[in-house]
Design a protein around this motif. Structure first.
Motif: not given
Length: 509
Positions: A105-130
């Motif tokens: 939140l506030g540091r959203e990953r984007r592709k152009g003007i569109v939010l990149s949910n897949k990228e955020m979910e992948a990064e969040a998954g790695k943080i949670l896994e760590d």
């Protein structure tokens, strides 16, 4: 940055709110690679000081230096960029968003003007896994229990690569296993040179992670010392300015008639065939592990969650409870686990929080509020419960956690309640305020009011309850007298999970 180097320095910090001087020339410092416990009673100013450090509040006076650089007005965004992250005691989650969306939140990953949910979910998954947190990044946060929401908040803070991490009551809603994981994470961060400010009222856990302590009282700095040089009794004496003789004051009362009874209560997966009674002159504690179904049981009794079946009997007569309004009018009231979300209107004053559920008592037949009755009710509640406030017009949001809890309880005691249910009444409350809540429960017990309370603190249940009901997996697995039991016996009952064996039809027995 070298280990033990001073990375935060705060000198002469002052902060006032209307009618309250929250910080009065406070000094604080933090070093790299250390865990500093910031201790004090509710209202001592701990959270306010840390909100100044994290840019949430602007200080009135004083000097602030982070990593050797002096800062004037610090904003939350600037504080985050500098490397300061705070995990608030009251969770600041966007409940309608996913775990991944909250973390970024506030540091959203984007592709152009569109939010990149897949990228955020992948990064969040790695943080949670760590962090070894078993969570789906796509899951909506509002559907998670408080303990899991807390872990999302921790993951969010750590995802910013914070070098100064402030943890305000981080373990208050965590299980023993989750606390172990948190302590592991803290030790790893400490080894990397992070400075960690650790605010907690669970003093017994400090010995596992803390290097030094800073103690505050009434908005002022009292002392700092190495944790190994201080005993818990000495720390408590500094915190409260006096010695607390008895942590769990117990009152003996003659057991009277049966006041309250629950028969064959079923509500969803977590409340299954629950039966129990409460008598005059006793406090009944509900013990169990996180997810045992204790909170769900209180919510079903109070009419928050729908019941599938079951009877609620008060003073020998069945009471039909379809909603909290039915329960309140019958005299059954609940102080909920999440006081900020379910127990208070934080944008309203103490006066309005106390008066709101009691309008039937302070209004005329024409619906006009009798100000004199309202004043008497509110002033009596503040006095009886020793709520620390400049006056009843102060917003509930400006109170400390312990005083917020007292307002939640006080609004119900203002009416003639017959059954008072406390769900985790001392979560996030300091030692002295805990004793005041226990004394309050004892007073209700002496008045013949049925008192039930849920607690995850085993010593608390054993120290205050007369009788203990243990739950596991949505069922009552045992009932013991507090004087005749042990923590091991309660834990054994709390881990008595039902054996689930699927037969050929796919049904679980």
């Amino acid at each position: 940055m070298e280990m033990n180097e001073r990375i935060v320095s705060m000198e002469g910090i002052c902060k006032s709110f209307p009618g309250v001087k929250a910080l009065d020339h406070v000094n604080f410092e933090l070093r790299a690679g250390e865990v500093m416990a910031l201790l004090g009673e509710n209202g001592a100013g701990k959270s306010t000081l840390m909100k100044v450090l994290s840019g949430v509040y602007e200080r009135d006076e004083g000097r602030l230096e982070i990593f050797g650089k002096e800062y004037g007005n610090l904003t939350p965004k600037l504080a985050q960029e500098v490397g300061v992250a705070i995990i608030h005691q009251e969770l600041n989650m966007c409940r309608h968003l996913s775990v991944a969306e909250n973390i970024f939140l506030g540091r959203e990953r984007r592709k152009g003007i569109v939010l990149s949910n897949k990228e955020m979910e992948a990064e969040a998954g790695k943080i949670l896994e760590d962090l070894k947190i078993d969570l789906d990044p796509k899951q909506v946060v509002g559907e998670l229990p408080v303990s899991k929401q807390q872990m999302v908040e921790i993951a969010k803070a750590l995802s910013t690569n914070a070098r100064v991490l402030i943890m305000d009551e981080p373990t208050s809603a965590l299980t023993a296993r989750e606390i172990e994981d948190l302590f592991r994470i803290i030790k790893e961060l400490k080894a990397k040179g992070c400075g960690i400010v650790y605010i907690s009222h669970r003093l017994e856990e400090l010995q596992h992670i803390v290097d030094r302590v800073t103690i505050m009282r009434d908005g002022q700095y009292i002392t700092s010392m190495a944790f190994k040089d201080a005993g818990l009794d000495e720390i408590i004496a500094y915190m409260v300015g006096r010695e607390i003789k008895e942590k769990f004051p117990r009152v003996s009362c003659k057991k009277g008639r049966k006041i309250f009874e629950v028969k064959n209560l079923n509500a969803g997966r977590m409340v299954r065939n629950v039966n129990f009674s409460v008598y005059e002159g006793e406090i009944v504690g509900f013990a169990g592990l996180m997810g045992a179904g204790r909170t769900e049981t209180t919510r079903a009794i109070f009419g928050v969650d729908p019941k599938e079946s079951g009877e609620i009997i008060l003073e020998g007569k069945e009471v039909k409870v379809q909603s909290p309004k039915d329960a309140i009018q019958a005299g059954i009231v609940l102080a909920p686990e999440d006081r900020k979300k379910d127990g208070l209107c934080t944008k309203l004053s103490i006066r309005h929080n106390i008066a709101l559920p009691n309008l039937d008592l302070v209004c005329s037949r024409l619906g006009v509020v009798n100000s004199r009755k309202e004043d008497e009710m509110c002033e009596k509640t503040v006095k009886d419960l020793k709520i620390k406030t400049a006056g009843v017009e102060v917003n509930a949001a400006n109170l400390s956690g312990g005083n917020q809890q007292k307002v939640v309880v006080g609004k119900w005691l203002a009416r003639n309640s017959k059954v008072v249910i406390f769900d985790e009444p001392t979560r996030g409350i300091d030692v002295a305020a805990k004793v005041e809540i226990y004394n309050l429960m004892n007073e209700l017990k002496k008045q013949g009011i049925a008192v039930m309370f849920v607690s995850s603190e085993m010593p608390e249940v054993m120290g205050i309850a007369d009788r203990i009901i243990v739950m596991c997996d949505g069922r009552i697995t045992g009932e013991v007298m507090a004087d005749d039991t042990t923590q091991n016996e309660i834990l054994s009952l709390a881990t008595r999970f039902e054996k689930k064996i699927a037969d050929g039809s796919g049904r679980e027995d």
